[in-house]
Design a protein around this motif. Structure first.
Motif, PDB file in Angstrom:
ATOM      1  N   LEU A   1     -39.457  70.750 -26.591  1.00  0.00           N
ATOM      2  CA  LEU A   1     -39.233  69.888 -25.003  1.00  0.00           C
ATOM      3  C   LEU A   1     -39.217  68.511 -26.208  1.00  0.00           C
ATOM      4  O   LEU A   1     -37.783  67.503 -26.252  1.00  0.00           O
ATOM      5  N   GLY A   2     -39.951  68.089 -27.200  1.00  0.00           N
ATOM      6  CA  GLY A   2     -39.936  66.752 -27.692  1.00  0.00           C
ATOM      7  C   GLY A   2     -38.948  66.751 -28.904  1.00  0.00           C
ATOM      8  O   GLY A   2     -38.173  65.409 -29.109  1.00  0.00           O
TER       9      GLY A   2
ATOM     10  N   SER B   1     -16.404  59.069 -22.957  1.00  0.00           N
ATOM     11  CA  SER B   1     -15.629  60.228 -22.102  1.00  0.00           C
ATOM     12  C   SER B   1     -16.950  60.778 -22.763  1.00  0.00           C
ATOM     13  O   SER B   1     -16.937  62.607 -21.630  1.00  0.00           O
ATOM     14  N   GLY B   2     -16.910  61.359 -23.885  1.00  0.00           N
ATOM     15  CA  GLY B   2     -17.864  62.741 -24.044  1.00  0.00           C
ATOM     16  C   GLY B   2     -19.597  62.937 -24.520  1.00  0.00           C
ATOM     17  O   GLY B   2     -20.645  63.060 -24.812  1.00  0.00           O
ATOM     18  N   PHE B   3     -19.873  61.284 -23.503  1.00  0.00           N
ATOM     19  CA  PHE B   3     -21.307  61.594 -23.503  1.00  0.00           C
ATOM     20  C   PHE B   3     -21.694  62.394 -23.170  1.00  0.00           C
ATOM     21  O   PHE B   3     -22.772  63.039 -23.600  1.00  0.00           O
ATOM     22  N   VAL B   4     -21.661  63.122 -21.966  1.00  0.00           N
ATOM     23  CA  VAL B   4     -22.312  64.355 -21.315  1.00  0.00           C
ATOM     24  C   VAL B   4     -21.917  66.150 -22.704  1.00  0.00           C
ATOM     25  O   VAL B   4     -23.448  66.194 -22.865  1.00  0.00           O
ATOM     26  N   PHE B   5     -20.846  65.433 -22.945  1.00  0.00           N
ATOM     27  CA  PHE B   5     -21.342  67.154 -24.076  1.00  0.00           C
ATOM     28  C   PHE B   5     -21.808  66.809 -25.490  1.00  0.00           C
ATOM     29  O   PHE B   5     -22.781  67.379 -25.670  1.00  0.00           O
ATOM     30  N   PHE B   6     -21.909  65.800 -26.158  1.00  0.00           N
ATOM     31  CA  PHE B   6     -22.574  65.511 -27.252  1.00  0.00           C
ATOM     32  C   PHE B   6     -23.571  65.565 -26.646  1.00  0.00           C
ATOM     33  O   PHE B   6     -24.731  65.808 -27.586  1.00  0.00           O
ATOM     34  N   ALA B   7     -24.307  64.854 -25.415  1.00  0.00           N
ATOM     35  CA  ALA B   7     -25.616  64.634 -25.144  1.00  0.00           C
ATOM     36  C   ALA B   7     -26.339  66.224 -25.321  1.00  0.00           C
ATOM     37  O   ALA B   7     -27.557  66.353 -25.529  1.00  0.00           O
ATOM     38  N   SER B   8     -25.543  66.317 -24.432  1.00  0.00           N
ATOM     39  CA  SER B   8     -25.690  68.153 -24.218  1.00  0.00           C
ATOM     40  C   SER B   8     -26.183  69.225 -25.272  1.00  0.00           C
ATOM     41  O   SER B   8     -27.142  69.823 -25.824  1.00  0.00           O
ATOM     42  N   VAL B   9     -25.453  68.942 -25.587  1.00  0.00           N
ATOM     43  CA  VAL B   9     -25.217  69.511 -27.539  1.00  0.00           C
ATOM     44  C   VAL B   9     -26.205  69.365 -28.484  1.00  0.00           C
ATOM     45  O   VAL B   9     -27.133  69.784 -28.811  1.00  0.00           O
ATOM     46  N   LEU B  10     -26.107  68.166 -28.525  1.00  0.00           N
ATOM     47  CA  LEU B  10     -27.518  67.119 -29.450  1.00  0.00           C
ATOM     48  C   LEU B  10     -28.974  67.974 -28.435  1.00  0.00           C
ATOM     49  O   LEU B  10     -30.035  68.020 -28.912  1.00  0.00           O
ATOM     50  N   PHE B  11     -29.322  67.434 -27.589  1.00  0.00           N
ATOM     51  CA  PHE B  11     -30.336  67.974 -26.518  1.00  0.00           C
ATOM     52  C   PHE B  11     -30.341  69.729 -27.102  1.00  0.00           C
ATOM     53  O   PHE B  11     -31.385  69.982 -27.458  1.00  0.00           O
ATOM     54  N   LEU B  12     -29.571  70.662 -26.873  1.00  0.00           N
ATOM     55  CA  LEU B  12     -29.956  72.100 -27.161  1.00  0.00           C
ATOM     56  C   LEU B  12     -29.866  72.171 -28.333  1.00  0.00           C
ATOM     57  O   LEU B  12     -30.855  72.961 -28.678  1.00  0.00           O
ATOM     58  N   LEU B  13     -28.998  71.917 -29.218  1.00  0.00           N
ATOM     59  CA  LEU B  13     -29.825  72.334 -31.210  1.00  0.00           C
ATOM     60  C   LEU B  13     -31.223  71.926 -30.946  1.00  0.00           C
ATOM     61  O   LEU B  13     -32.107  72.147 -31.860  1.00  0.00           O
ATOM     62  N   GLY B  14     -31.410  70.325 -30.338  1.00  0.00           N
ATOM     63  CA  GLY B  14     -33.103  69.900 -30.845  1.00  0.00           C
ATOM     64  C   GLY B  14     -33.775  70.777 -29.827  1.00  0.00           C
ATOM     65  O   GLY B  14     -35.524  71.275 -30.864  1.00  0.00           O
ATOM     66  N   VAL B  15     -33.927  71.627 -28.885  1.00  0.00           N
ATOM     67  CA  VAL B  15     -35.018  72.226 -28.142  1.00  0.00           C
ATOM     68  C   VAL B  15     -34.777  73.727 -29.854  1.00  0.00           C
ATOM     69  O   VAL B  15     -35.422  74.364 -29.656  1.00  0.00           O
ATOM     70  N   LEU B  16     -33.524  74.791 -29.866  1.00  0.00           N
ATOM     71  CA  LEU B  16     -33.808  75.409 -30.426  1.00  0.00           C
ATOM     72  C   LEU B  16     -34.372  75.057 -32.168  1.00  0.00           C
ATOM     73  O   LEU B  16     -35.271  75.956 -32.401  1.00  0.00           O
ATOM     74  N   PHE B  17     -34.337  74.251 -32.474  1.00  0.00           N
ATOM     75  CA  PHE B  17     -34.788  73.476 -33.795  1.00  0.00           C
ATOM     76  C   PHE B  17     -36.378  73.898 -33.697  1.00  0.00           C
ATOM     77  O   PHE B  17     -36.419  73.913 -34.573  1.00  0.00           O
ATOM     78  N   GLY B  18     -36.704  72.934 -32.236  1.00  0.00           N
ATOM     79  CA  GLY B  18     -37.826  73.112 -32.020  1.00  0.00           C
ATOM     80  C   GLY B  18     -39.019  74.285 -31.798  1.00  0.00           C
ATOM     81  O   GLY B  18     -39.787  74.526 -32.433  1.00  0.00           O
ATOM     82  N   TYR B  19     -37.718  75.266 -31.032  1.00  0.00           N
ATOM     83  CA  TYR B  19     -38.401  76.546 -30.870  1.00  0.00           C
ATOM     84  C   TYR B  19     -38.318  77.644 -32.141  1.00  0.00           C
ATOM     85  O   TYR B  19     -39.860  77.854 -32.020  1.00  0.00           O
TER      86      TYR B  19
END
Length: 295
Positions: free
Chosen positions: A207-208, A151-169
């Motif tokens: 993005l990577g 049930s939390g797939f969208v939330f956790f996947a989105s949070v992890l992706f955005l955290l990764g983008v911020l870390f990458g940037y």
């Protein structure tokens, strides 16, 4: 008897054909539903792309060219660390300017730059909605217990992706830009970088890293399918450590151990989190099958 058998065979054949046609229609119906979800996702990305294109002055000056400026947030924090720990951190860790010159070599280069960078911003902002649409497509095919567990797939996947983008940037991109801009094989060669090359490098690293941060979600899915196990990940932990250090060494100055550790630390944490997730899934599976929670 033969006539009755022929009739029975004909009825069976018609029934099988009907089932086949029904299955084919069901398959194409699913494709049509998937198409609608993807179309809505593309429209959302297009809207974000249009907004980025409209506010491009801010996007370009503040975001795209941010890692090229000496007053970028990351460089300022690095200088503060040098001031706070002068005995432990070398002065070279403080970055105040980035050498090299950014140029455009194509007639339509600057327009292409605006379009491409707007699309990249649109994709980054639209990924959470894309994940939401994919979840809406997959959800009807899941059992009730599977829906609850995911049930939390969208939330956790989105949070992890955005955290990764911020870390990458904010971490990977500026460190890479600084390292590559300062790297020379000869003093006679001056670094003159095309804007396409610069944008491609920053976008790929950003993005990577966002995709790499999805590792716990990927491990969750693979563990649910029984493909990945915590035992396999623990056994190969040493290879993962080496791989993470190699990746960190590529994007950071190899002589700067602290910078390399800053980049590699979140990747270590993600790998350990993935082991924990896989072990938890296996524990629940064993408990349901054998009555034991051993994993």
């Amino acid at each position: 008897m033969s006539v009755a058998k022929e009739r029975k065979s004909l009825v069976k054949s018609i029934t099988e054909k009907g089932k086949t046609m029904e299955a084919e229609m069901s398959f194409f119906d699913h494709l049509d539903v998937l198409r609608k979800h993807l179309v809505r996702s593309v429209l959302a990305i297009a809207v974000f792309t249009g907004l980025a294109f409209y506010y491009y002055d801010f996007i370009f000056d503040t975001i795209v060219m941010g890692p090229r400026k000496g007053d970028f947030w990351t460089y300022r924090m690095m200088c503060k660390l040098v001031e706070a720990f002068p005995k432990y951190i070398d002065k070279e860790f403080c970055i105040t300017s980035i050498p090299g010159k950014i140029i455009n070599t194509q007639m339509a280069g600057q327009f292409t730059l605006q379009l491409n960078s707007s699309v990249i911003c649109g994709i980054v902002l639209g990924i959470p909605y894309l994940l939401f649409e994919l979840w809406k497509f997959i959800k009807p095919a899941l059992h009730e217990n599977e829906r609850k567990s995911a049930s939390g797939f969208v939330f956790f996947a989105s949070v992890l992706f955005l955290l990764g983008v911020l870390f990458g940037y904010y971490i990977v991109s500026p460190l890479s830009v600084n390292f590559l801009s300062n790297y020379t094989v000869s003093k006679e060669i001056e670094n003159t970088i095309t804007i396409d090359s610069y944008l491609s490098s920053v976008a790929t690293l950003t993005l990577g890293t966002g995709i790499i941060f999805e590792l716990p979600v990927i491990i969750y899915v693979l563990s649910k399918l029984g493909i990945m196990t915590p035992k396999f990940m623990r056994t190969n932990r040493r290879y993962a450590v080496v791989l993470i250090l190699v990746v960190a060494a590529i994007v950071t100055p190899t002589a700067d151990i602290m910078t390399m550790l800053i980049v590699s630390a979140p990747l270590f944490l993600l790998f350990e989190l993935s082991i924990f997730i896989s072990a938890n899934i296996e524990r629940k599976r064993n408990k349901a099958i054998y009555g034991t929670a051993k994993a």
